[in-house]
Design a protein around this motif. Structure first.
Motif, short mmCIF file in Angstrom:
data_model
loop_
_atom_site.label_atom_id
_atom_site.label_comp_id
_atom_site.label_asym_id
_atom_site.label_seq_id
_atom_site.Cartn_x
_atom_site.Cartn_y
_atom_site.Cartn_z
N ALA A 49 0.81 -1.22 0.00
CA ALA A 49 0.00 0.00 0.00
C ALA A 49 0.85 1.27 0.00
CB ALA A 49 -0.93 0.00 1.20
N ASP A 50 2.13 1.16 0.33
CA ASP A 50 3.01 2.33 0.25
C ASP A 50 3.22 2.75 -1.20
OD1 ASP A 50 3.34 2.20 3.00
OD2 ASP A 50 5.29 1.18 2.88
N TYR A 51 3.07 1.84 -2.12
CA TYR A 51 3.39 2.10 -3.52
C TYR A 51 2.20 2.00 -4.47
CZ TYR A 51 7.88 1.31 -1.37
OH TYR A 51 8.96 1.38 -0.53
N PHE A 52 1.18 1.26 -4.06
CA PHE A 52 -0.01 1.10 -4.89
C PHE A 52 -1.23 1.43 -4.05
CE2 PHE A 52 3.10 -1.69 -6.81
CZ PHE A 52 3.02 -1.31 -8.14
N ASN A 53 -1.84 2.55 -4.36
CA ASN A 53 -3.02 3.01 -3.65
C ASN A 53 -3.80 3.93 -4.58
OD1 ASN A 53 -2.00 5.81 -3.22
ND2 ASN A 53 -0.46 4.74 -2.00
N PRO A 54 -4.94 4.44 -4.18
CA PRO A 54 -5.73 5.30 -5.07
C PRO A 54 -5.00 6.55 -5.56
CG PRO A 54 -7.08 4.57 -3.26
CD PRO A 54 -5.67 4.14 -2.95
N GLU A 103 -1.41 6.76 -5.99
CA GLU A 103 -0.18 6.52 -6.75
C GLU A 103 -0.02 5.06 -7.15
OE1 GLU A 103 3.70 6.95 -4.89
OE2 GLU A 103 2.79 6.56 -2.95
N GLU A 104 0.82 4.88 -8.14
CA GLU A 104 1.18 3.56 -8.66
C GLU A 104 2.67 3.65 -8.97
OE1 GLU A 104 0.09 1.91 -12.87
OE2 GLU A 104 -1.65 1.70 -11.55
N ASP A 105 3.51 3.18 -8.07
CA ASP A 105 4.96 3.34 -8.20
C ASP A 105 5.63 1.98 -8.39
OD1 ASP A 105 7.64 3.97 -8.06
OD2 ASP A 105 7.40 5.33 -6.38
N TRP A 106 5.78 1.59 -9.62
CA TRP A 106 6.32 0.27 -9.96
C TRP A 106 7.79 0.14 -9.60
CZ3 TRP A 106 3.26 -3.66 -11.51
CH2 TRP A 106 1.97 -3.34 -11.92
N ILE A 107 8.55 1.22 -9.71
CA ILE A 107 9.98 1.17 -9.43
C ILE A 107 10.24 1.01 -7.92
CG2 ILE A 107 12.18 2.41 -9.57
CD1 ILE A 107 11.13 1.61 -12.30
N GLU A 108 9.71 1.91 -7.13
CA GLU A 108 9.95 1.87 -5.69
C GLU A 108 9.32 0.64 -5.02
OE1 GLU A 108 11.90 3.87 -3.73
OE2 GLU A 108 12.58 4.76 -5.60
N ALA A 109 8.29 0.08 -5.62
CA ALA A 109 7.66 -1.12 -5.05
C ALA A 109 8.65 -2.28 -5.00
CB ALA A 109 6.42 -1.51 -5.86
N ARG A 110 9.66 -2.22 -5.80
CA ARG A 110 10.68 -3.27 -5.80
C ARG A 110 11.35 -3.41 -4.43
NH1 ARG A 110 12.38 -7.93 -7.15
NH2 ARG A 110 14.53 -8.12 -7.80
N ARG A 111 11.34 -2.33 -3.65
CA ARG A 111 11.95 -2.35 -2.31
C ARG A 111 11.32 -3.42 -1.42
NH1 ARG A 111 15.23 1.92 -1.46
NH2 ARG A 111 14.95 3.74 -2.77
N ILE A 112 10.08 -3.78 -1.66
CA ILE A 112 9.39 -4.77 -0.85
C ILE A 112 10.13 -6.10 -0.90
CG2 ILE A 112 7.27 -6.12 -0.60
CD1 ILE A 112 5.79 -3.73 -1.85
#
Length: 54
Positions: A12-17, A19-28
């Motif tokens: 939810a830090d990267y995908f929510n109503p 924003e959609e941050d495909w790059i930073e989501a990689r941190r997970i």
């Protein structure tokens, strides 16, 4: 991934109503190792499963 138990970063830090941050989501999973490439795969997969004929 959902709760951020291992890294402190959750989905939810990267995908929510807002924003959609495909790059930073990689941190997970693996920090930013190959983030651009993995983001490209994610976008293509998401587009494929989101496509509908109407």
């Amino acid at each position: 991934m959902r709760d951020g138990i291992f890294t402190g970063h959750k989905l939810a830090d990267y995908f929510n109503p807002m924003e959609e941050d495909w790059i930073e989501a990689r941190r997970i999973i693996n920090r930013l190792d190959r983030a651009e490439m993995i983001a490209g795969y994610g976008r293509k997969f998401y587009a494929a499963i989101s496509y509908t004929t109407g």
